[in-house]
Design an enzyme around this catalytic site. Sequence first.
Site, PDB file in Angstrom:
ATOM      1  N   GLY A 120       0.948  -1.453   0.128  1.00  0.00           N
ATOM      2  CA  GLY A 120      -0.092   0.031   0.141  1.00  0.00           C
ATOM      3  C   GLY A 120       0.732   1.362  -0.073  1.00  0.00           C
ATOM      4  O   GLY A 120       0.452   2.357   0.430  1.00  0.00           O
TER       5      GLY A 120
ATOM      6  N   THR B 243       2.177   2.958  -2.396  1.00  0.00           N
ATOM      7  CA  THR B 243       1.700   4.120  -3.471  1.00  0.00           C
ATOM      8  C   THR B 243       0.546   4.825  -3.009  1.00  0.00           C
ATOM      9  O   THR B 243       0.478   6.011  -3.002  1.00  0.00           O
ATOM     10  CB  THR B 243       1.316   3.566  -4.918  1.00  0.00           C
ATOM     11  OG1 THR B 243       2.261   2.406  -5.029  1.00  0.00           O
ATOM     12  CG2 THR B 243       1.354   4.424  -6.094  1.00  0.00           C
ATOM     13  N   TRP B 244      -0.549   3.979  -2.224  1.00  0.00           N
ATOM     14  CA  TRP B 244      -1.606   4.641  -1.876  1.00  0.00           C
ATOM     15  C   TRP B 244      -1.301   5.480  -0.680  1.00  0.00           C
ATOM     16  O   TRP B 244      -1.808   6.773  -0.618  1.00  0.00           O
ATOM     17  CB  TRP B 244      -2.436   3.596  -1.438  1.00  0.00           C
ATOM     18  CG  TRP B 244      -4.009   4.001  -0.847  1.00  0.00           C
ATOM     19  CD1 TRP B 244      -4.679   4.953  -1.479  1.00  0.00           C
ATOM     20  CD2 TRP B 244      -4.932   3.144  -0.566  1.00  0.00           C
ATOM     21  NE1 TRP B 244      -5.949   4.878  -0.836  1.00  0.00           N
ATOM     22  CE2 TRP B 244      -5.928   3.756  -0.461  1.00  0.00           C
ATOM     23  CE3 TRP B 244      -5.020   1.699   0.202  1.00  0.00           C
ATOM     24  CZ2 TRP B 244      -7.359   3.132   0.202  1.00  0.00           C
ATOM     25  CZ3 TRP B 244      -6.016   1.143   0.594  1.00  0.00           C
ATOM     26  CH2 TRP B 244      -7.250   1.879   0.750  1.00  0.00           C
TER      27      TRP B 244
ATOM     28  N   HIS C 114      11.599   1.174   2.300  1.00  0.00           N
ATOM     29  CA  HIS C 114      11.078  -0.126   2.557  1.00  0.00           C
ATOM     30  C   HIS C 114      11.839  -0.689   3.648  1.00  0.00           C
ATOM     31  O   HIS C 114      11.554  -1.943   4.137  1.00  0.00           O
ATOM     32  CB  HIS C 114      11.229  -1.012   1.271  1.00  0.00           C
ATOM     33  CG  HIS C 114      10.254  -0.687   0.279  1.00  0.00           C
ATOM     34  ND1 HIS C 114       8.691  -0.382   0.514  1.00  0.00           N
ATOM     35  CD2 HIS C 114      10.253  -0.569  -1.105  1.00  0.00           C
ATOM     36  CE1 HIS C 114       8.195  -0.248  -0.481  1.00  0.00           C
ATOM     37  NE2 HIS C 114       9.029  -0.104  -1.607  1.00  0.00           N
TER      38      HIS C 114
HETATM   39  S1  PPS Z   1       5.401  -0.612  -4.047  1.00  0.00           S
HETATM   40  O1  PPS Z   1       6.211  -1.120  -5.455  1.00  0.00           O
HETATM   41  O2  PPS Z   1       6.173  -1.171  -2.859  1.00  0.00           O
HETATM   42  O3  PPS Z   1       5.162   0.796  -4.213  1.00  0.00           O
HETATM   43  O4  PPS Z   1       4.045  -1.237  -4.202  1.00  0.00           O
HETATM   44  P1  PPS Z   1       2.925  -0.586  -3.118  1.00  0.00           P
HETATM   45  O5  PPS Z   1       2.348   0.502  -3.617  1.00  0.00           O
HETATM   46  O6  PPS Z   1       3.261  -0.987  -1.874  1.00  0.00           O
HETATM   47  O7  PPS Z   1       1.825  -1.861  -3.502  1.00  0.00           O
HETATM   48  C1  PPS Z   1       0.982  -2.099  -4.730  1.00  0.00           C
HETATM   49  C2  PPS Z   1       0.033  -2.721  -4.222  1.00  0.00           C
HETATM   50  O8  PPS Z   1      -1.117  -1.698  -3.811  1.00  0.00           O
HETATM   51  C3  PPS Z   1      -2.199  -1.556  -4.788  1.00  0.00           C
HETATM   52  N1  PPS Z   1      -2.408   0.040  -4.671  1.00  0.00           N
HETATM   53  C4  PPS Z   1      -3.569   0.374  -4.308  1.00  0.00           C
HETATM   54  N2  PPS Z   1      -4.489  -0.111  -3.570  1.00  0.00           N
HETATM   55  C5  PPS Z   1      -5.657   0.777  -3.174  1.00  0.00           C
HETATM   56  N3  PPS Z   1      -5.646   2.042  -3.567  1.00  0.00           N
HETATM   57  C6  PPS Z   1      -4.587   2.394  -4.248  1.00  0.00           C
HETATM   58  N4  PPS Z   1      -4.831   3.759  -4.355  1.00  0.00           N
HETATM   59  C7  PPS Z   1      -3.660   1.845  -4.498  1.00  0.00           C
HETATM   60  N5  PPS Z   1      -2.480   2.249  -5.333  1.00  0.00           N
HETATM   61  C8  PPS Z   1      -1.639   0.898  -5.422  1.00  0.00           C
HETATM   62  C9  PPS Z   1      -1.770  -2.141  -6.061  1.00  0.00           C
HETATM   63  O9  PPS Z   1      -2.809  -2.603  -6.934  1.00  0.00           O
HETATM   64  C10 PPS Z   1      -0.868  -3.339  -5.664  1.00  0.00           C
HETATM   65  O10 PPS Z   1      -1.865  -4.254  -4.940  1.00  0.00           O
HETATM   66  P2  PPS Z   1      -2.318  -5.464  -5.720  1.00  0.00           P
HETATM   67  O11 PPS Z   1      -2.753  -6.660  -4.687  1.00  0.00           O
HETATM   68  O12 PPS Z   1      -1.280  -5.979  -6.546  1.00  0.00           O
HETATM   69  O13 PPS Z   1      -3.350  -5.029  -6.641  1.00  0.00           O
END
Ligand code: PPS
Length: 400
Positions: A83, A85-86, A146
Site C-alpha cells: 500500500g 503508492t496509496w 522499505h
Molecule cells: S510498491 O512497489 O512497494 O510501491 O507497491 P505498493 O504500492 O506498496 O503496493 C502495490 C499494491 O497496492 C495496490 N494499490 C492500491 N490499492 C488501493 N488504492 C490505491 N490507490 C492503490 N494504489 C496501489 C496495487 O494494486 C498493488 O496491490 P495488488 O494486490 O497487486 O493489486
Amino acid sequence: MSSSAGTYPQQEGHAETNEELYQRFTKLVSSWPCSQALSNYQLYCHHGGWHGSLAPMVGTMVADACFAARPSDVVVATLPKSGTTWIKALLYSTVHRAEHPVGSSDHPFNSLGPHECIKFFEYQLYTGNRVPDLDELPDPRLFATHVPFASLPRSVLASGCKIVYVCRDPKDHLISQWSFANKFRVRDGLEPLSVEAAAGFFCDGVSPFGPYWDHVLGYWRAHLAHPEQVLFFRYEEMSRDPAAHVRRLAEFVGCQFSVEEEEDGVVDAIVKLCSFENMTGLEVTKRGKTELVVGAVENSSFFRRGVVADWVNHLSPETAGRIDAVTEARFRGSGLLTAKSKNKGEIRERGIIAGRWSKEEQSGDLAFILLKLKLQLDDDKLDLWQDHLCILKCLVMTCK
Ligand code: PPS
C-alpha cells in the site's frame, strides 16, 4: 533538488568522497550471502535478517551515514506491495492540500506519480554516488523507505520525526509481490516463478525486505512503544474506511481538517483523488515512468487489482493455511492477530489476516457461514461481505 558533490567524513583526518563511500558499502554488501528467491534481483542477507537487492541496500547504508532528519520530517515505511503508492498519495495530498487543492487543474498528481512526490531514500535519493542536499526542501519534508525499523537512518530515530507504517495481509502482499516480480522476470528472460515456489521462499523469509514478519513486528513494537511517533495502519482497514484513515493521518502529522474543510467535503475529495479507480485513470499512471535505482519503472506497474483478499484467486487452501500458520506463530502474543475496537466512527482494528477463518469456516460449513451472515448483516455488513466472500470463493475452489 541538487546533489552535493561533497565529501563524507569517515573518521578524523580522512575525508571520503561520495564515490568512495558508495564503493565501500557496495564492497561490504557484495560480501554477504545472496539468493534470487522471490525477486527478479539477487537479494542480499544482512545479519541473517533482511533481504534486499544490492543498490537499495547500499543506498540504505549511505542514508544511514549521511541523512540528517528534522523533527518535522515524515517518513512513510512499508514493505513493498503493502500500500506504499496509496499511502504516499494520501499523505502528499493531505499535507499539501492548501497549496494544491484537490481538483485544481495543476494538481501535482496530473503530472507526477506518488513515487515522484514522496521519494524513497534507498531507491531514489541515495543512489548513483549521490549524497543529495535535502536541506533546501521546505517543512514538512516527506520521505519513504522499505527498510526494516532497525535499518532506518539513525537520525530518523534520533530526531523523533514521524513514521507512517502500512502493513498488509501477508498472503495479499505475497501475491502482489509475486505478480510484480514475475512481470520483471519475464522481461529479463527469466522463468516466471510458480506461486507455490514463491510461497516457499516467502515462508522461509527470503522476500524483498523480508522476512515479512520481522518487518511488521519491528514497526508494530515501535508503534506500541511510541504511538506519537509511529502510526500503524493496515491496508485492509484503509480499504474499509479510507476517510477515517485520512483524518487520523492528518491528525498524526499535525494538519487536522478544520470544520470548514469537513463541511466542504475535503476528506472525501482526498479519498476519491487517491482511490485506485482515480489513480489508474490518470495519464501519468497510464504513460508515466518513475526512475528508480533499479531502472525506470512504468507507473502502471504500481497498480494491479487493489483489493483485499485477492490471494483466494491464486493460493491453494493448503498454501494459504501454511502462511497463516507461520503468521499465527510469529505474531502470537504481539496483539497483531486480535480484533479490537468495534465503536462506530472509530478506526476498527482487526486481526492482520484478511479473510480469517473460524473453526466452522475452516471445516467448510456453508450453512454456518450463511447463518452468521444473516444474523450479523446489519452490524458488520461490510466486514462480513468481505470475509465471507473470500471463504465462499475458497469453498467453490475446493469443490471444483
Ligand atoms: S510498491 O512497489 O512497494 O510501491 O507497491 P505498493 O504500492 O506498496 O503496493 C502495490 C499494491 O497496492 C495496490 N494499490 C492500491 N490499492 C488501493 N488504492 C490505491 N490507490 C492503490 N494504489 C496501489 C496495487 O494494486 C498493488 O496491490 P495488488 O494486490 O497487486 O493489486
